[in-house]
Scaffold this active site. Structure first.
Site, PDB file in Angstrom:
ATOM      1  N   SER A 152       0.841  -1.191   0.000  1.00  0.00           N
ATOM      2  CA  SER A 152       0.000   0.000   0.000  1.00  0.00           C
ATOM      3  C   SER A 152       0.884   1.251   0.000  1.00  0.00           C
ATOM      4  O   SER A 152       1.740   1.415  -0.869  1.00  0.00           O
ATOM      5  CB  SER A 152      -0.942  -0.043   1.211  1.00  0.00           C
ATOM      6  OG  SER A 152      -1.931   0.944   1.146  1.00  0.00           O
ATOM      7  N   ASP A 337      -8.845  -6.117  -5.020  1.00  0.00           N
ATOM      8  CA  ASP A 337      -8.405  -4.850  -4.419  1.00  0.00           C
ATOM      9  C   ASP A 337      -8.827  -3.710  -5.335  1.00  0.00           C
ATOM     10  O   ASP A 337      -8.206  -3.454  -6.362  1.00  0.00           O
ATOM     11  CB  ASP A 337      -6.885  -4.872  -4.258  1.00  0.00           C
ATOM     12  CG  ASP A 337      -6.334  -3.618  -3.573  1.00  0.00           C
ATOM     13  OD1 ASP A 337      -7.123  -2.687  -3.320  1.00  0.00           O
ATOM     14  OD2 ASP A 337      -5.121  -3.586  -3.313  1.00  0.00           O
ATOM     15  N   HIS A 370      -8.245  -4.977  -0.482  1.00  0.00           N
ATOM     16  CA  HIS A 370      -6.925  -4.389  -0.231  1.00  0.00           C
ATOM     17  C   HIS A 370      -6.236  -5.032   0.959  1.00  0.00           C
ATOM     18  O   HIS A 370      -5.003  -5.158   0.983  1.00  0.00           O
ATOM     19  CB  HIS A 370      -7.077  -2.884  -0.009  1.00  0.00           C
ATOM     20  CG  HIS A 370      -5.774  -2.153   0.093  1.00  0.00           C
ATOM     21  ND1 HIS A 370      -4.812  -2.199  -0.899  1.00  0.00           N
ATOM     22  CD2 HIS A 370      -5.255  -1.358   1.082  1.00  0.00           C
ATOM     23  CE1 HIS A 370      -3.767  -1.461  -0.537  1.00  0.00           C
ATOM     24  NE2 HIS A 370      -4.008  -0.955   0.654  1.00  0.00           N
TER      25      HIS A 370
END
Length: 399
Positions: A152, A337, A370
């Protein structure tokens, strides 16, 4: 594996991308494994928005026993015999500047005022974090990293490392990340920030001086963020349209025509404004978050996310932006995601291939959204393990 937080104090000011200077500051970090004699087996882990330096291992209590639920946020990934094997690699986790987990940030004391920095803490960027991390490596005597790895926002830092210090990175592992945020992602961040700054307890960012914390805003910000971290499939599987037990009981009493029970339950029901399980779950997450995270840190970190865009100075040409990178790459994405979609990872891969870089790419078909980069998935773990084992074989990294 036992974890011990360490602190390094820097007395030299750090000039930030904004032009502001941060005077003496602290970076909190943890290390796992042993640095080899050649100092060639170090792996830097870059953390995401609400994580910290505590990447792996557990803490001990005063009696020398492992503290319950004190595992590092990537403990399934890092440790002896794990995909990133600390029997072979020396792993470093660093808490970013501006955070609320020990490194100098808005809750620390401003040296000139004697009060908490609050809203006066300078704007920080991904590039600033990388520069600060490089200074820490200098202090540890590590000139080149075997790898930088992050998911991320941590993946953005990893990418930035290969551009700012290409000669210091042999491998880069970018997980569930992107070369910049989409307009939709920036919009989610802005809504979350507005929830915080419009909280009556925010006090222009100087809430600590007023003995207040903008918990309502933090709760909403976390709820918004959490929705984007999960896939629709996972939310439906875990919660669906399930009602809370009280709401379920009201419905059953009504179906049965049990008026006394219905009257009693209806009174209880009107005093409770949570009907669905997903509502209860999100409020629980928001409540937890508001107890440990700092509001100004949330504003700083989401802005750093928004600002990151290495292609901006190259007319939007990502291939030109990534030309300085010399590292070999492993890029990983997850099918569900939608916050950092596989398409964004493929942008990175294509840009690297245009520069004739060595790139391995894994797109994992996983249902978790995610958050998949934090979870156990056999294919995901196997891809990381294989990449680091190949690093050992091809580059002769010794424990």
């Amino acid at each position: 594996m036992i974890a011990t937080p360490l602190t390094h104090r820097f007395t030299q000011p750090l000039t930030l991308q904004s032009g502001a200077q941060l005077p003496g500051y602290d970076l909190v970090y943890e290390t796992y494994g042993q640095l080899n004699a050649q100092r060639s087996n170090a792996v830097l882990i870059c953390h995401a928005l609400n994580a910290s330096h505590h990447v792996a291992g557990v803490y001990l209590d005063e009696q020398g026993q492992p503290k319950p639920r004190s595992e590092g946020w990537w403990d399934n990934m890092i440790g002896p015999g794990k995909p990133l094997d600390t029997d072979r690699f020396f792993v470093i986790g660093v808490n970013n500047l501006g955070s609320c987990f020990g490194s100098t940030g808005p809750t620390h004391i401003h040296p000139d005022t004697g009060q908490a920095w609050g809203a006066d803490f300078p704007v920080v960027t991904v590039e600033d974090w990388v520069n600060a991390q490089a200074r820490l490596l200098d202090a540890l005597g590590i000139q080149q990293l075997a790898a930088v790895m992050g998911g991320s926002l941590g993946g953005m830092q990893t990418l930035s490392w290969t551009l700012q210090y290409p000669e210091r990175v042999r491998h880069a592992v970018v997980v569930a990340s992107a070369p910049n945020l989409t307009a939709e992602n920036i919009a989610f961040n802005e809504v979350a920030r507005r929830a915080i700054v419009t909280d009556p307890d925010f006090h222009g960012g100087h809430y600590l001086r007023h003995g207040a914390i903008p918990r309502r805003g933090l709760r909403i910000a976390r709820m918004i963020g959490h929705i984007t971290y999960l896939s629709d499939d996972v939310m439906n599987e875990k919660f669906g349209r399930q009602l809370k037990p009280l709401a379920q009981a009201v419905g059953e009493a009504a179906d049965a025509g049990d008026l006394p029970a219905l009257n009693r339950l209806a009174y209880q029901y009107t005093t409770q404004d949570v009907e669905f399980q997903i509502e209860s779950y999100l409020r629980h997450q928001g409540d937890k978050f508001s107890e440990y995270f700092d509001a100004n840190t949330y504003l700083l970190v989401t802005r750093a996310l928004d600002y990151f865009d290495p292609a901006r100075q190259h007319g939007g040409d990502l291939a030109r932006a990534l030309a300085p990178a010399t590292a070999d790459f492993l890029v990983i994405s997850f099918s569900t995601d939608w916050r950092f979609s596989p398409a964004r990872s493929r942008e990175i891969v294509r840009a690297l291939l245009k520069n004739r870089r060595n790139v391995s790419y894994a797109e994992i078909d996983a249902p978790h959204g995610h958050d998949a980069f934090l979870l156990d998935d056999d294919r995901y773990m196997a891809a990381v393990r294989a990449y680091f084992e190949r690093t050992v074989r091809t580059q002769g990294v010794a424990a």
